[in-house]
Motif scaffolding. Sequence first.
Motif, PDB file in Angstrom:
ATOM      1  N   ALA A 347       0.831  -1.215   0.000  1.00 38.21           N
ATOM      2  CA  ALA A 347       0.000   0.000   0.000  1.00 38.21           C
ATOM      3  C   ALA A 347       0.857   1.253   0.000  1.00 38.21           C
ATOM      4  N   LEU A 348       1.920   1.248   0.810  1.00 35.41           N
ATOM      5  CA  LEU A 348       2.783   2.425   0.889  1.00 35.41           C
ATOM      6  C   LEU A 348       3.547   2.651  -0.410  1.00 35.41           C
ATOM      7  N   ALA A 349       3.946   1.554  -1.052  1.00 33.72           N
ATOM      8  CA  ALA A 349       4.649   1.679  -2.339  1.00 33.72           C
ATOM      9  C   ALA A 349       3.726   2.266  -3.402  1.00 33.72           C
ATOM     10  N   MET A 350       2.479   1.822  -3.443  1.00 32.98           N
ATOM     11  CA  MET A 350       1.520   2.364  -4.406  1.00 32.98           C
ATOM     12  C   MET A 350       1.217   3.826  -4.096  1.00 32.98           C
ATOM     13  N   ALA A 351       1.147   4.191  -2.821  1.00 33.49           N
ATOM     14  CA  ALA A 351       0.899   5.585  -2.446  1.00 33.49           C
ATOM     15  C   ALA A 351       2.038   6.475  -2.910  1.00 33.49           C
ATOM     16  N   GLU A 352       3.270   5.992  -2.737  1.00 32.44           N
ATOM     17  CA  GLU A 352       4.429   6.777  -3.165  1.00 32.44           C
ATOM     18  C   GLU A 352       4.465   6.914  -4.680  1.00 32.44           C
ATOM     19  N   LYS A 353       4.108   5.837  -5.374  1.00 33.62           N
ATOM     20  CA  LYS A 353       4.123   5.842  -6.846  1.00 33.62           C
ATOM     21  C   LYS A 353       3.036   6.750  -7.418  1.00 33.62           C
ATOM     22  N   SER A 354       1.832   6.714  -6.810  1.00 33.56           N
ATOM     23  CA  SER A 354       0.702   7.474  -7.351  1.00 33.56           C
ATOM     24  C   SER A 354       0.635   8.895  -6.827  1.00 33.56           C
ATOM     25  N   GLY A 355       1.322   9.155  -5.705  1.00 30.59           N
ATOM     26  CA  GLY A 355       1.294  10.495  -5.131  1.00 30.59           C
ATOM     27  C   GLY A 355       0.022  10.804  -4.379  1.00 30.59           C
ATOM     28  N   GLY A 356      -0.726   9.771  -4.006  1.00 33.23           N
ATOM     29  CA  GLY A 356      -1.971   9.968  -3.265  1.00 33.23           C
ATOM     30  C   GLY A 356      -2.301   8.739  -2.452  1.00 33.23           C
ATOM     31  N   PRO A 357      -3.393   8.778  -1.713  1.00 22.94           N
ATOM     32  CA  PRO A 357      -3.787   7.629  -0.902  1.00 22.94           C
ATOM     33  C   PRO A 357      -3.949   6.363  -1.744  1.00 22.94           C
ATOM     34  N   ALA A 358      -3.542   5.233  -1.172  1.00 21.40           N
ATOM     35  CA  ALA A 358      -3.614   3.959  -1.877  1.00 21.40           C
ATOM     36  C   ALA A 358      -3.946   2.857  -0.884  1.00 21.40           C
ATOM     37  N   ALA A 359      -4.243   1.681  -1.420  1.00 19.95           N
ATOM     38  CA  ALA A 359      -4.598   0.544  -0.584  1.00 19.95           C
ATOM     39  C   ALA A 359      -4.122  -0.742  -1.244  1.00 19.95           C
ATOM     40  N   ALA A 360      -3.945  -1.771  -0.437  1.00 24.24           N
ATOM     41  CA  ALA A 360      -3.511  -3.074  -0.950  1.00 24.24           C
ATOM     42  C   ALA A 360      -4.270  -4.180  -0.242  1.00 24.24           C
ATOM     43  N   LEU A 361      -4.485  -5.296  -0.951  1.00 19.18           N
ATOM     44  CA  LEU A 361      -5.183  -6.449  -0.395  1.00 19.18           C
ATOM     45  C   LEU A 361      -4.485  -7.718  -0.844  1.00 19.18           C
ATOM     46  N   GLU A 362      -4.332  -8.649   0.104  1.00 16.79           N
ATOM     47  CA  GLU A 362      -3.716  -9.938  -0.195  1.00 16.79           C
ATOM     48  C   GLU A 362      -4.804 -10.995  -0.332  1.00 16.79           C
ATOM     49  N   LEU A 363      -4.884 -11.607  -1.519  1.00 14.07           N
ATOM     50  CA  LEU A 363      -5.842 -12.681  -1.733  1.00 14.07           C
ATOM     51  C   LEU A 363      -5.343 -13.947  -1.038  1.00 14.07           C
ATOM     52  N   HIS A 364      -6.207 -14.929  -0.918  1.00 19.06           N
ATOM     53  CA  HIS A 364      -5.855 -16.134  -0.161  1.00 19.06           C
ATOM     54  C   HIS A 364      -4.737 -16.944  -0.816  1.00 19.06           C
ATOM     55  N   ASP A 365      -4.536 -16.760  -2.117  1.00 22.83           N
ATOM     56  CA  ASP A 365      -3.444 -17.492  -2.778  1.00 22.83           C
ATOM     57  C   ASP A 365      -2.137 -16.708  -2.760  1.00 22.83           C
ATOM     58  N   GLY A 366      -2.122 -15.550  -2.072  1.00 20.73           N
ATOM     59  CA  GLY A 366      -0.892 -14.775  -1.939  1.00 20.73           C
ATOM     60  C   GLY A 366      -0.763 -13.620  -2.917  1.00 20.73           C
ATOM     61  N   ARG A 367      -1.629 -13.555  -3.928  1.00 19.99           N
ATOM     62  CA  ARG A 367      -1.561 -12.434  -4.876  1.00 19.99           C
ATOM     63  C   ARG A 367      -1.908 -11.126  -4.160  1.00 19.99           C
ATOM     64  N   ILE A 368      -1.180 -10.058  -4.524  1.00 17.37           N
ATOM     65  CA  ILE A 368      -1.422  -8.737  -3.951  1.00 17.37           C
ATOM     66  C   ILE A 368      -2.115  -7.857  -4.982  1.00 17.37           C
ATOM     67  N   VAL A 369      -3.206  -7.249  -4.598  1.00 16.04           N
ATOM     68  CA  VAL A 369      -3.956  -6.326  -5.451  1.00 16.04           C
ATOM     69  C   VAL A 369      -3.897  -4.948  -4.810  1.00 16.04           C
ATOM     70  N   THR A 370      -3.749  -3.916  -5.623  1.00 16.26           N
ATOM     71  CA  THR A 370      -3.696  -2.554  -5.094  1.00 16.26           C
ATOM     72  C   THR A 370      -4.789  -1.677  -5.697  1.00 16.26           C
ATOM     73  N   GLY A 371      -5.021  -0.560  -5.054  1.00 14.42           N
ATOM     74  CA  GLY A 371      -5.969   0.420  -5.559  1.00 14.42           C
ATOM     75  C   GLY A 371      -5.486   1.809  -5.210  1.00 14.42           C
ATOM     76  N   LYS A 372      -5.770   2.781  -6.038  1.00 10.64           N
ATOM     77  CA  LYS A 372      -5.344   4.155  -5.775  1.00 10.64           C
ATOM     78  C   LYS A 372      -6.516   5.109  -5.948  1.00 10.64           C
ATOM     79  N   THR A 373      -6.364   6.284  -5.377  1.00  9.95           N
ATOM     80  CA  THR A 373      -7.401   7.305  -5.460  1.00  9.95           C
ATOM     81  C   THR A 373      -7.475   7.882  -6.872  1.00  9.95           C
ATOM     82  N   SER A 374      -8.701   8.061  -7.367  1.00 13.82           N
ATOM     83  CA  SER A 374      -8.918   8.683  -8.676  1.00 13.82           C
ATOM     84  C   SER A 374     -10.029   9.713  -8.534  1.00 13.82           C
ATOM     85  N   ASN A 375     -10.396  10.320  -9.657  1.00 14.98           N
ATOM     86  CA  ASN A 375     -11.476  11.314  -9.615  1.00 14.98           C
ATOM     87  C   ASN A 375     -12.818  10.681  -9.281  1.00 14.98           C
TER      88      ASN A 375
END
Length: 497
Positions: A347-375
């Motif tokens: 989440a922190l890496a995505m926030a730094e990359k996007s320059g705004g609030p971000a979030a991350a979620l770990e699926l049960h198989d270990g995959r990481i999904v991220t989301g960032k703030t948009s309009n």
Amino acid sequence: MKKGFDNEKYLKMQSSHIMERIKKFDNKLYLEFGGKLFDDYHASRVLPGFQPDSKMRMLMQLSDQAEIIIVINAEDIEKNKIRGDLGITYDVDVLRLMSVFKERELYIGSVVITKFSGQESAVLFQKRLEKSGIKVYRHYLISGYPSNIPHVVSEDGYGKNEYIETSRPLIVVTAPGPGSGKMAVCLSQLYHEHKRGICAGYAKFETFPIWNIPLKHPVNLAYEAATADLNDVNMIDPFHLDAYGETTVNYNRDVEIYPVLSAMFRRIYGESPYKSPTDMGVNMVGNCICDDQACREASCQEILRRYYDSLRRRLFGSCPDEEVYKIEMLMNQADITVHDRKVVDAALAMAEKSGGPAAALELHDGRIVTGKTSNLLGASAALLLNALKELAGIDHERHVISPEAIEPIQKLKIQYLGSKNPRLHTDEVLIALSVSAATDATAQLALDQLPELKGCQAHTSVMVSSVDIKQFKKLSIQATFEAVFEKNIMFFAGKSM
């Protein structure tokens, strides 16, 4: 999720062990039930495979033997004490508990109002219960309790409490929360039963700490983290070690009160049936762990979640520094840092990359999904959509919510509800997705993945709204949040941790 706990084994072993304990007395056992009876989500998080209603299901196996007494402190009624996890007062929770027990066909014998000294609100509550056909008893304040044993165990102490009429071998004594007086009710009944020639027994059911796993096992450390606000400390039971030469785990309050309990038992019975606090317990949870490593990993995540929750509450002024420091000490004992929670760094890496609030979620198989703030979407809402797309195998460039579904919601928020933020929250994006699903099979496919989010780990780079926090809980996503407000996102690198 890795299964670490054998729930079916637990149900059989626990009910059998309680029945054995009943037989050791005159077929009458007062069982003090600590913790949550039917919504023990802490246990289900640290012991993967433990069902939140396991203790209730275990009691249902003993339904023909069990009678329930619900205890509430008159002072808590007077103060309108609130259950923090549910946001309801203790007296309302008594009604809720009664409703749940009746639904499961468990027999409610009575309600006991403890520390009664004429409180008007307690009198009104008693009348309300009695109008519904519920037996209500009063127990009173006893001067010198619990240390003045000659006075407590006398006609002027327990003797002045109303004797609770019971009809079954197993009396389960439960309450809306701590400090209600469950143990005092049990001991008072032992005194009254003995006067009537019945040698009734007392036992204690506490899931944590688990007595037959190591003191510093992450499962036990997670319990300390969960009760950091109560100042509970796990410790080796010195009485058990002295009596049997065996190392077992208990916690400070039980160890501290044991000499008093033992003296009370001797005064009532002539001798104590137990040589240690551990002897009083009937908990079989430790015998049903089937994958120790899975429970260790789950418990470490729980400690980290408790840490972030304490930071969040401190941000809002409802958590003292000492509680934070205690959980940091527990993290050291478990040899973990926030970086052991994968979604934090993501989440922190995505926030730094996007320059705004971000979030991350770990699926049960270990995959990481991220989301960032948009309009259109907040970071948490974007995260949910991306996770559902990932689970459904939908290309992330594919829109599953039509603009026609989003625009009316934004218009409602800005023009009619006075909001300055047009971005959709998690609840709003799910509503929009469900609207789109009515005419779009791909949107329906994404919506169908919602149950797969249960138990997933998530983290956001900034504090989110209470709406988003509640939505994560409703979806059973185990989320944590950086304890910084969005306007201060220059701190989201987490270096202060």
